[in-house]
Design a protein around this motif. Structure first.
Motif, PDB file in Angstrom:
ATOM      1  N   ILE A  97      38.372  17.470 -12.501  1.00  0.00           N
ATOM      2  CA  ILE A  97      36.775  17.414 -12.649  1.00  0.00           C
ATOM      3  C   ILE A  97      36.438  18.651 -13.173  1.00  0.00           C
ATOM      4  N   ILE A  98      35.336  18.441 -14.293  1.00  0.00           N
ATOM      5  CA  ILE A  98      34.568  19.523 -14.882  1.00  0.00           C
ATOM      6  C   ILE A  98      33.301  18.975 -14.486  1.00  0.00           C
ATOM      7  N   LEU A  99      32.598  20.217 -13.768  1.00  0.00           N
ATOM      8  CA  LEU A  99      31.255  20.235 -13.647  1.00  0.00           C
ATOM      9  C   LEU A  99      30.287  21.008 -14.337  1.00  0.00           C
ATOM     10  N   ALA A 100      29.576  20.236 -14.884  1.00  0.00           N
ATOM     11  CA  ALA A 100      28.263  20.978 -15.617  1.00  0.00           C
ATOM     12  C   ALA A 100      27.047  21.592 -14.861  1.00  0.00           C
ATOM     13  N   GLY A 101      27.057  22.663 -14.857  1.00  0.00           N
ATOM     14  CA  GLY A 101      25.784  23.351 -14.199  1.00  0.00           C
ATOM     15  C   GLY A 101      25.605  24.683 -14.475  1.00  0.00           C
ATOM     16  N   SER A 102      25.065  25.565 -13.482  1.00  0.00           N
ATOM     17  CA  SER A 102      24.790  26.785 -13.855  1.00  0.00           C
ATOM     18  C   SER A 102      25.583  27.566 -12.685  1.00  0.00           C
ATOM     19  N   PRO A 103      25.903  28.881 -12.840  1.00  0.00           N
ATOM     20  CA  PRO A 103      26.515  29.900 -11.681  1.00  0.00           C
ATOM     21  C   PRO A 103      25.269  29.963 -10.564  1.00  0.00           C
ATOM     22  N   VAL A 104      24.244  29.805 -10.690  1.00  0.00           N
ATOM     23  CA  VAL A 104      23.307  29.901  -9.543  1.00  0.00           C
ATOM     24  C   VAL A 104      23.627  28.432  -8.695  1.00  0.00           C
ATOM     25  N   MET A 105      23.690  27.347  -9.227  1.00  0.00           N
ATOM     26  CA  MET A 105      24.011  26.478  -8.667  1.00  0.00           C
ATOM     27  C   MET A 105      25.410  26.317  -7.740  1.00  0.00           C
ATOM     28  N   ALA A 106      26.357  27.017  -8.254  1.00  0.00           N
ATOM     29  CA  ALA A 106      27.705  27.263  -7.896  1.00  0.00           C
ATOM     30  C   ALA A 106      27.639  28.509  -6.692  1.00  0.00           C
ATOM     31  N   ALA A 107      26.759  29.228  -6.632  1.00  0.00           N
ATOM     32  CA  ALA A 107      26.499  29.974  -5.697  1.00  0.00           C
ATOM     33  C   ALA A 107      25.984  29.397  -4.383  1.00  0.00           C
ATOM     34  N   ALA A 108      24.975  28.497  -4.660  1.00  0.00           N
ATOM     35  CA  ALA A 108      24.225  27.534  -3.733  1.00  0.00           C
ATOM     36  C   ALA A 108      25.143  26.891  -3.066  1.00  0.00           C
ATOM     37  N   HIS A 109      26.505  26.466  -3.545  1.00  0.00           N
ATOM     38  CA  HIS A 109      27.291  25.266  -2.929  1.00  0.00           C
ATOM     39  C   HIS A 109      28.634  26.169  -2.463  1.00  0.00           C
ATOM     40  N   ALA A 110      28.622  27.607  -2.537  1.00  0.00           N
ATOM     41  CA  ALA A 110      29.983  28.196  -2.420  1.00  0.00           C
ATOM     42  C   ALA A 110      30.463  27.866  -1.161  1.00  0.00           C
ATOM     43  N   PRO A 111      29.859  27.421  -0.074  1.00  0.00           N
ATOM     44  CA  PRO A 111      30.659  27.217   1.331  1.00  0.00           C
ATOM     45  C   PRO A 111      31.355  25.829   0.826  1.00  0.00           C
TER      46      PRO A 111
END
Length: 147
Positions: A97-111
């Motif tokens: 899977i390739i998710l298209a988004g931002s690093p901020v979004m990734a940090a919000a979902h880190a857990p």
């Protein structure tokens, strides 16, 4: 990147070696069609879904064919974005899977159990998407003992 920019960056005559089947999941029909058309011009077989739920319905029939899912990580919901990624990891571990988004979004979902976070920036820069697809396909070939 706009749909017109995606179209204007489309390769002429496809890319050699592009043979994967992809599922593009994005609620924005103009963006989804633009990146799907671009990927088709690159030689990929592309299926389209407007939501995570629609992606699940498509995968009930096409799971064996689909190798890579490109999804908008910013979509909210249990089966959208990161939720779709978790569902795929649990039920279809053979798919990348390739998710298209931002690093901020990734940090919000880190857990969440998603090791890579968004792999491409939202806006679908075509060369970035195809580079990621090629990287995933090469990694898949290496895992199978290929070149």
């Amino acid at each position: 990147m706009t749909a017109n920019e995606i179209y204007s960056n489309a390769p002429h005559g496809g890319e050699r070696g592009a043979s994967a089947t992809l599922l593009v999941v994005d609620a924005d029909i103009l963006v989804r069609q633009a990146i799907a058309d671009y990927l088709r011009q690159c030689g990929y077989t592309v299926l389209e879904a407007s939501s995570g739920r629609e992606a699940q319905i498509i995968l009930e029939v096409e799971a064996e064919r689909v190798e890579i899912v490109l999804a908008d990580a910013s979509a909210e919901g249990e089966r959208e974005g990161f939720g779709l990624a978790r569902w795929l990891r649990e039920g279809h571990p053979h798919m990348d899977i390739i998710l298209a988004g931002s690093p901020v979004m990734a940090a919000a979902h880190a857990p969440d159990p998603w090791e890579d976070g968004p792999a491409v920036g939202k806006g679908y820069h075509p060369q970035q998407v195809t580079a990621r697809i090629k990287w995933l396909m090469a990694a898949r070939a290496r895992r199978r003992g290929g070149p």
